[in-house]
Design an enzyme around this catalytic site. Structure first.
Site, PDB file in Angstrom:
ATOM      1  N   HIS A 220       0.879  -1.191   0.000  1.00 45.40           N
ATOM      2  CA  HIS A 220       0.000   0.000   0.000  1.00 45.40           C
ATOM      3  C   HIS A 220       0.909   1.232   0.000  1.00 45.40           C
ATOM      4  O   HIS A 220       1.765   1.380  -0.883  1.00 45.40           O
ATOM      5  CB  HIS A 220      -0.933  -0.119   1.208  1.00 45.40           C
ATOM      6  CG  HIS A 220      -2.044   0.869   1.287  1.00 45.40           C
ATOM      7  ND1 HIS A 220      -2.405   1.701   0.256  1.00 45.40           N
ATOM      8  CD2 HIS A 220      -2.896   1.183   2.330  1.00 45.40           C
ATOM      9  CE1 HIS A 220      -3.426   2.471   0.634  1.00 45.40           C
ATOM     10  NE2 HIS A 220      -3.735   2.178   1.887  1.00 45.40           N
ATOM     11  N   HIS A 260      -2.201  -2.683  -9.559  1.00 45.80           N
ATOM     12  CA  HIS A 260      -3.271  -2.097  -8.750  1.00 45.80           C
ATOM     13  C   HIS A 260      -4.463  -3.037  -8.743  1.00 45.80           C
ATOM     14  O   HIS A 260      -4.740  -3.687  -9.743  1.00 45.80           O
ATOM     15  CB  HIS A 260      -3.689  -0.728  -9.314  1.00 45.80           C
ATOM     16  CG  HIS A 260      -4.374   0.107  -8.289  1.00 45.80           C
ATOM     17  ND1 HIS A 260      -5.704  -0.014  -7.999  1.00 45.80           N
ATOM     18  CD2 HIS A 260      -3.870   1.063  -7.468  1.00 45.80           C
ATOM     19  CE1 HIS A 260      -6.000   0.829  -7.035  1.00 45.80           C
ATOM     20  NE2 HIS A 260      -4.923   1.496  -6.692  1.00 45.80           N
ATOM     21  N   ASP A 316       2.369   5.351  -6.470  1.00 50.28           N
ATOM     22  CA  ASP A 316       3.598   5.326  -5.676  1.00 50.28           C
ATOM     23  C   ASP A 316       4.849   5.360  -6.542  1.00 50.28           C
ATOM     24  O   ASP A 316       5.927   5.689  -6.046  1.00 50.28           O
ATOM     25  CB  ASP A 316       3.632   4.055  -4.806  1.00 50.28           C
ATOM     26  CG  ASP A 316       2.578   4.122  -3.719  1.00 50.28           C
ATOM     27  OD1 ASP A 316       2.595   5.098  -2.958  1.00 50.28           O
ATOM     28  OD2 ASP A 316       1.726   3.217  -3.664  1.00 50.28           O
TER      29      ASP A 316
HETATM   30  N1  CMC Z   1       5.078  -6.769 -10.238  1.00 50.30           N
HETATM   31  C1  CMC Z   1       4.979  -7.863 -11.016  1.00 50.30           C
HETATM   32  N2  CMC Z   1       3.836  -8.472 -11.318  1.00 50.30           N
HETATM   33  C2  CMC Z   1       2.715  -7.940 -10.813  1.00 50.30           C
HETATM   34  C3  CMC Z   1       2.737  -6.813 -10.004  1.00 50.30           C
HETATM   35  C4  CMC Z   1       3.981  -6.217  -9.728  1.00 50.30           C
HETATM   36  N3  CMC Z   1       4.065  -5.133  -8.954  1.00 50.30           N
HETATM   37  N4  CMC Z   1       1.487  -6.520  -9.631  1.00 50.30           N
HETATM   38  C5  CMC Z   1       0.685  -7.422 -10.193  1.00 50.30           C
HETATM   39  N5  CMC Z   1       1.422  -8.291 -10.925  1.00 50.30           N
HETATM   40  C6  CMC Z   1       0.903  -9.372 -11.769  1.00 50.30           C
HETATM   41  C7  CMC Z   1       1.283 -10.700 -11.336  1.00 50.30           C
HETATM   42  O1  CMC Z   1       1.702 -11.309 -12.535  1.00 50.30           O
HETATM   43  C8  CMC Z   1       0.028 -11.340 -10.836  1.00 50.30           C
HETATM   44  O2  CMC Z   1      -0.085 -12.536 -11.452  1.00 50.30           O
HETATM   45  P1  CMC Z   1       0.321 -13.948 -10.728  1.00 50.30           P
HETATM   46  O3  CMC Z   1      -0.677 -14.104  -9.636  1.00 50.30           O
HETATM   47  O4  CMC Z   1       0.179 -14.907 -11.827  1.00 50.30           O
HETATM   48  O5  CMC Z   1       1.707 -13.788 -10.222  1.00 50.30           O
HETATM   49  C9  CMC Z   1      -1.114 -10.483 -11.320  1.00 50.30           C
HETATM   50  O6  CMC Z   1      -0.525  -9.274 -11.784  1.00 50.30           O
HETATM   51  C10 CMC Z   1      -2.100 -10.130 -10.219  1.00 50.30           C
HETATM   52  O7  CMC Z   1      -1.349  -9.595  -9.138  1.00 50.30           O
HETATM   53  P2  CMC Z   1      -1.867  -9.590  -7.658  1.00 50.30           P
HETATM   54  O8  CMC Z   1      -0.737  -9.201  -6.775  1.00 50.30           O
HETATM   55  O9  CMC Z   1      -2.553 -10.872  -7.371  1.00 50.30           O
HETATM   56  O10 CMC Z   1      -2.963  -8.461  -7.748  1.00 50.30           O
HETATM   57  P3  CMC Z   1      -3.624  -7.751  -6.536  1.00 50.30           P
HETATM   58  O11 CMC Z   1      -4.788  -7.030  -7.048  1.00 50.30           O
HETATM   59  O12 CMC Z   1      -3.837  -8.658  -5.396  1.00 50.30           O
HETATM   60  O13 CMC Z   1      -2.461  -6.755  -6.065  1.00 50.30           O
HETATM   61  C11 CMC Z   1      -1.030  -5.054  -5.619  1.00 50.30           C
HETATM   62  C12 CMC Z   1      -2.371  -5.450  -6.246  1.00 50.30           C
HETATM   63  C13 CMC Z   1      -0.966  -3.543  -5.567  1.00 50.30           C
HETATM   64  C14 CMC Z   1      -0.924  -5.605  -4.201  1.00 50.30           C
HETATM   65  C15 CMC Z   1       0.101  -5.634  -6.513  1.00 50.30           C
HETATM   66  O14 CMC Z   1      -0.003  -5.111  -7.806  1.00 50.30           O
HETATM   67  C16 CMC Z   1       1.481  -5.335  -5.928  1.00 50.30           C
HETATM   68  O15 CMC Z   1       1.940  -6.084  -5.071  1.00 50.30           O
HETATM   69  N6  CMC Z   1       2.150  -4.252  -6.383  1.00 50.30           N
HETATM   70  C17 CMC Z   1       3.411  -3.853  -5.837  1.00 50.30           C
HETATM   71  C18 CMC Z   1       3.225  -3.002  -4.590  1.00 50.30           C
HETATM   72  C19 CMC Z   1       2.674  -1.636  -4.910  1.00 50.30           C
HETATM   73  O16 CMC Z   1       3.159  -0.942  -5.790  1.00 50.30           O
HETATM   74  N7  CMC Z   1       1.673  -1.223  -4.128  1.00 50.30           N
HETATM   75  C20 CMC Z   1       1.028   0.099  -4.286  1.00 50.30           C
HETATM   76  C21 CMC Z   1      -0.378  -0.074  -4.766  1.00 50.30           C
HETATM   77  S1  CMC Z   1      -1.147   1.382  -5.408  1.00 50.30           S
HETATM   78  C22 CMC Z   1      -1.213   2.647  -4.261  1.00 50.30           C
HETATM   79  C23 CMC Z   1      -1.362   2.308  -2.838  1.00 50.30           C
HETATM   80  O17 CMC Z   1      -2.246   1.571  -2.446  1.00 50.30           O
HETATM   81  O18 CMC Z   1      -0.546   2.793  -2.070  1.00 50.30           O
END
Ligand code: CMC
Length: 380
Positions: A220, A260, A316
């Site tokens: 987050h 996201h 971010d």
């Molecule tokens: N890097 C690489 N692959 C990713 C990423 C990433 N940052 N985010 C999503 N994916 C891909 C990944 O391939 C995944 O597929 P698999 O399950 O086959 O590995 C697919 O997208 C779905 O990802 P997820 O993590 O299951 O999706 P989610 O909706 O649960 O997660 C998230 C959203 C924000 C937690 C995730 O994208 C993440 O961990 N991002 C990195 C941390 C980040 O930048 N957080 C800030 C979010 S936005 C602003 C805020 O809230 O502060």
């Protein structure tokens, strides 16, 4: 009984709200009917007023709102004493969370959840957050805290109380834009935590303290600092591609600042911050962080497209290089996010307390059943 599981509450709608609309397919973020791309022309105070009322303020309404806010920046001695007592190396988010918790003890009515009292607490926290973050930064660096200047805005006072120097209009404007962009984002993790905590009809300080804890996490608000740490560890544009490939090769590898839960196209805030980052890079003559960021976007776009995934830069991502070029230490990035998001959290608490329903979901039990109790002296 429906036992469908929505892990991470993905796709679950838990209530109605009039504050914020996100169109994840079109890449739109709307605060009470206004597109975020237009709201970057407003000050943070105007946007706070918008989030806390039905519409943008008139000039008179804004002046009255600002007058109500201006006494709130002073940090009480007990909080300064707390900051001085914290061990060296304390994370600023731990310091902020602890300070907010302490403020409850000194509040004249911390537990009242009627609208008037909540809005009084909201004004207190809106002004205390920037003052707390900047005061802690000075104290941990062995400097005396700076008294606020009641003629300055929230963005201006934050910078003033951090540096002791009156900020330029340009610096205040960039800070305002960053605060407006981070002010509100619907049912994000920390806002949900705030509303969920409040739903037991506990006090607003408890809800906000819990929200700060949620925001701190790297999935987050903690992602902005994680992005900067990644850029620092990479060190050069050439190092970006091997870094990204290495992260993606790991099971569950996540490149910080990308992806996201709601957006399937570019987060509109990321585009605005990319432009700010580009401008700051040109003005400062140090384009290293911006160029590394662009390269990371290029490699991620290519790799995600190859996997058929829509994973774009989020808010971010470019805020990291922006805050770096503004001179903030990396572990202050998430507290700055909190300085903005307190406005959204409070807007949601006004809604939650006004029409509350206890949040109490269920878990599907998959543990053992039918066991027989054995006294401890008979257990092998
Ligand atoms: N890097 C690489 N692959 C990713 C990423 C990433 N940052 N985010 C999503 N994916 C891909 C990944 O391939 C995944 O597929 P698999 O399950 O086959 O590995 C697919 O997208 C779905 O990802 P997820 O993590 O299951 O999706 P989610 O909706 O649960 O997660 C998230 C959203 C924000 C937690 C995730 O994208 C993440 O961990 N991002 C990195 C941390 C980040 O930048 N957080 C800030 C979010 S936005 C602003 C805020 O809230 O502060």
């Amino acid at each position: 009984m429906d036992t469908t599981i929505a892990r991470g509450l993905a796709g679950v709608t838990f209530d109605t709200s009039e504050i914020c609309f996100i169109d994840g397919e079109q890449g739109q973020l709307i605060y009470r009917g206004y597109d975020i791309r237009e709201l970057t022309d407003a000050t943070f105070e105007e946007v706070c007023y918008l989030l806390w009322h039905d519409d943008l303020p008139t000039a008179d309404e804004l002046a009255a709102f600002t007058r109500q806010l201006s006494p709130g920046f002073a940090v009480r001695d007990e909080v300064i004493d707390l900051f001085r007592a914290l061990p060296a190396g304390t994370d600023p988010m731990h310091a902020l969370r602890s300070a907010v918790s302490l403020l409850a003890a000194f509040d004249e009515d911390p537990d009242g959840v009627d609208d008037a009292n909540l809005r009084r607490i909201g004004r207190t926290l809106l002004t205390q957050f920037p003052a707390l973050v900047s005061s802690f930064e000075r104290i941990r660096n062995g400097k005396e805290p700076v008294e606020p200047d009641s003629s300055l805005s929230i963005a201006g006072n934050f910078l003033y109380m951090l540096t002791g120097e009156r900020p330029s209009e340009a610096a205040t404007r960039v800070m305002d834009v960053a605060l407006v962009l981070h002010a509100e984002h619907g049912s994000n993790a920390s806002t949900f935590v705030a509303r969920s905590t409040a739903s037991s009809l506990t006090d607003a300080y408890s809800a906000i303290t819990a929200a700060i804890g949620s925001l701190k996490g790297p999935l987050h608000g903690g992602a902005n600092a994680a992005v900067m740490r990644a850029l620092e560890s990479i060190g050069s544009v050439e190092g970006v591609e091997p870094y990204v490939l290495d992260v993606l090769a790991k099971p569950q590898g996540r490149v910080m600042g990308f992806g996201h839960r709601v957006y399937r196209v570019l987060d509109p805030r990321a585009k605005i911050l990319e432009d700010v980052s580009k401008t700051l890079a040109a003005e400062s003559g140090d384009s290293r962080w911006f160029e590394m960021s662009l390269e990371m976007v290029r490699v991620m776009d290519r790799e995600m497209a190859a996997k058929g995934r829509q994973v774009k830069a989020n808010v971010d991502f470019f805020s990291a290089s922006v805050y770096r070029m503004l001179g903030f230490p990396t572990d202050m990035y998430t507290p700055i996010f909190a300085v903005a998001r307190i406005s959204g959290w409070m807007a949601h608490l006004y809604e939650q307390y006004a029409d509350n329903s206890l949040m109490r979901p269920r878990l599907n039990y998959e543990g053992p059943t039918g066991r027989t109790f054995v006294p401890i002296e008979e257990r092998g």
